[in-house]
Write an enzyme that holds these catalytic residues in place. Structure first.
Site, PDB file in Angstrom:
ATOM      1  N   GLU A 197      -3.281   3.243  28.928  1.00 44.82           N
ATOM      2  CA  GLU A 197      -2.608   4.005  28.967  1.00 44.82           C
ATOM      3  C   GLU A 197      -1.453   3.069  28.291  1.00 44.82           C
ATOM      4  OE1 GLU A 197      -4.716   3.469  31.594  1.00 44.82           O
ATOM      5  OE2 GLU A 197      -5.609   5.377  31.534  1.00 44.82           O
ATOM      6  N   ASP A 235      -2.717  10.245  37.884  1.00 47.93           N
ATOM      7  CA  ASP A 235      -1.894   8.623  39.029  1.00 47.93           C
ATOM      8  C   ASP A 235      -1.917   7.583  37.542  1.00 47.93           C
ATOM      9  OD1 ASP A 235      -3.218   9.859  41.558  1.00 47.93           O
ATOM     10  OD2 ASP A 235      -3.606  10.653  40.226  1.00 47.93           O
ATOM     11  N   HIS A 273      -6.177   9.709  42.759  1.00 47.30           N
ATOM     12  CA  HIS A 273      -6.681  10.642  41.889  1.00 47.30           C
ATOM     13  C   HIS A 273      -6.223  11.731  42.578  1.00 47.30           C
ATOM     14  CE1 HIS A 273      -9.702   6.978  40.474  1.00 47.30           C
ATOM     15  NE2 HIS A 273      -9.747   7.502  39.473  1.00 47.30           N
TER      16      HIS A 273
END
Lengths: 326, 313
Positions: A60, A85, A129
């Protein structure tokens, strides 16, 4: 008007913007071959090819930061983050780089970057999640925060985000992907930022609802109508910029307000909106500003526990009754 | 290189004198890596820099006047006084920004390189970083992505043996950081960071590779910083004798000697250059000292391209 799903509307927005501007491209985990784990980008690889629809490694920070770098040298990246998240895996890049690049460079950096992110609890996905992270980033100047609740808004707001010159965190609620609604076909249809939508008019109490809570607010409004309580539902659509005027105008008419979001109640988007109303609309208020959000605990796995933690239609109903039937 | 050395020394002086309000992380001793690496790039290539970035910024074409004005927090600075030393950027010069976050630049350079590859442009992104930053997760993610997609990135590590106040050998289990490239499928090259020509040649080769579509290179330049992590750093962490040993290999006089050995330069020529560097710095300090101080409300500008009638505030 034809009706399509929230997910199809988002895909349409991306397809139209990618056809319109060769600088727009999509990258993220499983967006290309898989078509996105939520099915949003199905078919895009076939139309645009693997240069412009890219599967990335699970990285990410690199994906978000690469979006920034590409934007700085003239591209218009759409970066998909599979679960909101996971934004924290790239937290520095969002907070310290993306949000601040333009300001720190004296207004010179160009950051037309759209971070499409899923938010919300899909049911038994558990604590890592299921989060609704909008307000984590409301406290960071420099990035715009969008949370559409309808297919038309999703399409129009995403097009605005992609065409805009500023970085945007675009929160798509997982439980809205399947919802259908009327969506204009005009390829230049956009929804501006900073413009709330009065989804349902009413006179007794305003419910300011974020994302999936709009649906629940409308359901609550139907239930309350049977009790003679007229509920106005207002959807801010963008949290930054926030259309204060529409929210205040509604409160001025109803004199009662409930703010409902799926994010945790403490310091959720409602906290900012409530404080704003207390500062700027206090003379209109006949009672306290009530905030409804998830309880301040991590989201549990068990459906029974999860239901207890998440805010629901019944919470909005109870809040309205408390304001009108003391 | 002389310009970088004198700029740093002058900035240090001006910080002491009060012209510069913020911290200085000087690169004295690291002039060869900064200048020679940039010399191997072209105007249309881009760099990301670090908190110790003045050498990179000057090497890439930064003007000492606008740099000094930025350090002095003036509206005439590169960032209009809003960024300071840590955030100097100029997109016309291909400077995507210095960075106050160790490791913050890796993904940005990787993304610029991605754009160059997508648009099939003959351009390269070079990311400067140190032996501290290479342990940040962003190095791993960016090197992996750049290696996987064969992006035109040069990962340029200035290993000066310290990450802030802790020696390199206490921050990683290996000393030759270039080895890490192997894990990402591209070459790692070790170079004497105090030899400007060696640095130039290594960077030139990495540049060629990148433009030829062969992907990234990790260059590890062994070097040393002569001053503290920041100005004022008590530097209790240095090994005794270490500084003196590296000062004996000071890259600036070493390069000066090298130039004298050629037909192109003699003492007179070099003295001219050095005098003009001093003049340039005098001009830069004067420019900074007389440049306008930002008006308070400027703090509300340049955060967004579109403010939606102020609703973003």
């Amino acid at each position: 008007m034809r009706e399509i799903s929230y997910s199809e509307a988002i895909r349409e927005a991306m397809n139209e913007e990618m056809r319109r501007d060769s600088g727009v491209f999509l990258m993220g985990e499983d967006v290309a071959v898989f078509g996105g784990v939520w099915g949003v980008s199905v078919g895009m690889l076939a139309e645009f090819g693997e240069e412009r629809v890219r599967d990335t490694p699970i990285s990410e920070a690199a994906i978000i930061g690469a979006g920034l770098g590409a934007a700085m040298v003239g591209m218009r990246p759409i970066v998909e983050i599979m679960f909101g998240d996971f934004l924290m895996c790239g937290g520095d890049q969002i907070v310290n780089q993306v949000a601040k690049a333009r300001f720190m460079s004296g207004g010179k950096a160009r950051v037309p970057l759209t971070l499409r992110v899923t938010s919300g609890a899909p049911g038994s996905a558990a604590a890592q999640h299921s989060q609704s992270p909008e307000s984590w980033f409301m406290n960071v100047p420099g990035i715009k925060i969008v949370a559409p609740s309808t297919p038309a808004d999703a399409k129009g707001l995403l097009k605005t985000a992609v065409r805009g010159a500023d970085p945007v965190l675009f929160f798509e609620h997982k439980m809205l992907y399947g919802e259908t609604g009327p969506v204009p076909e005009d390829t230049d249809f956009t929804v501006p930022f900073g413009q709330a939508s009065v989804v349902r008019e009413g006179s007794d109490v305003t419910v300011i609802a974020v994302s999936v809570m709009v649906k629940k607010a409308l359901a609550a409004a139907d239930l309350l109508a049977a009790e003679g309580i007229s509920v106005e539902v207002v959807d801010p659509r963008t949290l930054v910029p926030l259309d204060k005027e529409t929210l205040i105008q509604s409160v001025a008419q109803t004199s009662r307000v409930i703010i409902a979001h799926e994010a945790h109640r403490r310091s959720g988007p409602g906290a900012e909106i409530a404080a704003m109303l207390a500062e700027e609309a206090v003379e209109y208020l006949d009672g306290p500003v009530i905030r409804i959000g998830a309880k301040n605990v991590p989201l549990p796995y068990s459906p029974v526990l999860e239901k207890f933690v998440l805010p629901g239609t019944e919470d909005i109903v109870a809040a309205a009754r408390s304001l009108l039937q003391p | 290189m002389a310009l970088v050395r004198e700029f740093e020394l002058r900035a240090i002086e001006e910080r002491r004198g009060g012209l510069i309000p913020g911290f200085i992380h000087s690169c004295v001793g690291q002039e060869a890596t900064a200048v020679a690496a940039c010399a191997a790039l072209s105007q249309q290539d881009v760099i990301t820099s670090t908190h110790r970035g003045h050498g990179h910024l000057l090497g890439k074409g930064g003007d000492p006047k606008f740099m000094m004005a930025e350090l002095a927090a003036r509206s005439s600075g590169y960032c209009l006084g809003r960024g300071g030393s840590l955030h100097i950027a100029d997109f016309d010069l291909g400077i995507l920004g210095a960075n106050g976050i160790v490791g913050g630049g890796f993904p940005i350079a990787t993304g610029a390189a991605l754009a160059f590859q997508m648009r099939q442009e003959q351009r390269v992104a070079l990311t400067f970083f140190g032996d501290g930053a290479i342990n940040e997760g962003t190095f791993h993610e960016s090197a992996n992505l750049a290696g996987l997609w064969k992006l035109p990135v040069i990962f340029f590590c200035e290993n000066n043996l310290y990450g802030e106040g802790t020696p390199q050998h206490k921050q990683a289990p290996i000393a030759d950081l270039a080895r890490r490239a192997d894990g990402y499928g591209f070459p790692g090259v070790i170079v004497d960071g105090n030899d400007a020509i060696a640095v130039y040649e290594a960077t030139k080769e990495a540049h060629r590779r990148a433009l030829a579509g062969e992907g990234p290179t990790l260059i590890e330049a062994k070097t040393y910083r002569f001053r503290g992590h920041y100005e004022g750093d008590p530097q209790i962490y240095r090994k005794p004798g270490e500084l003196e040993a590296w000062q004996a290999r000071d890259p600036v006089p070493a390069f000066r000697t090298r130039l004298l050995a050629t037909d192109l330069f003699d003492e007179e020529k070099l003295a001219e250059i050095e005098a003009s560097v001093q003049a340039e710095l005098d001009e830069a300090v004067a420019f900074a000292a007389s440049a306008p101080i930002p008006v308070a409300e400027e703090a509300l500008q340049g955060i967004y391209a579109e403010t939606h009638e102020g609703l973003v505030f």
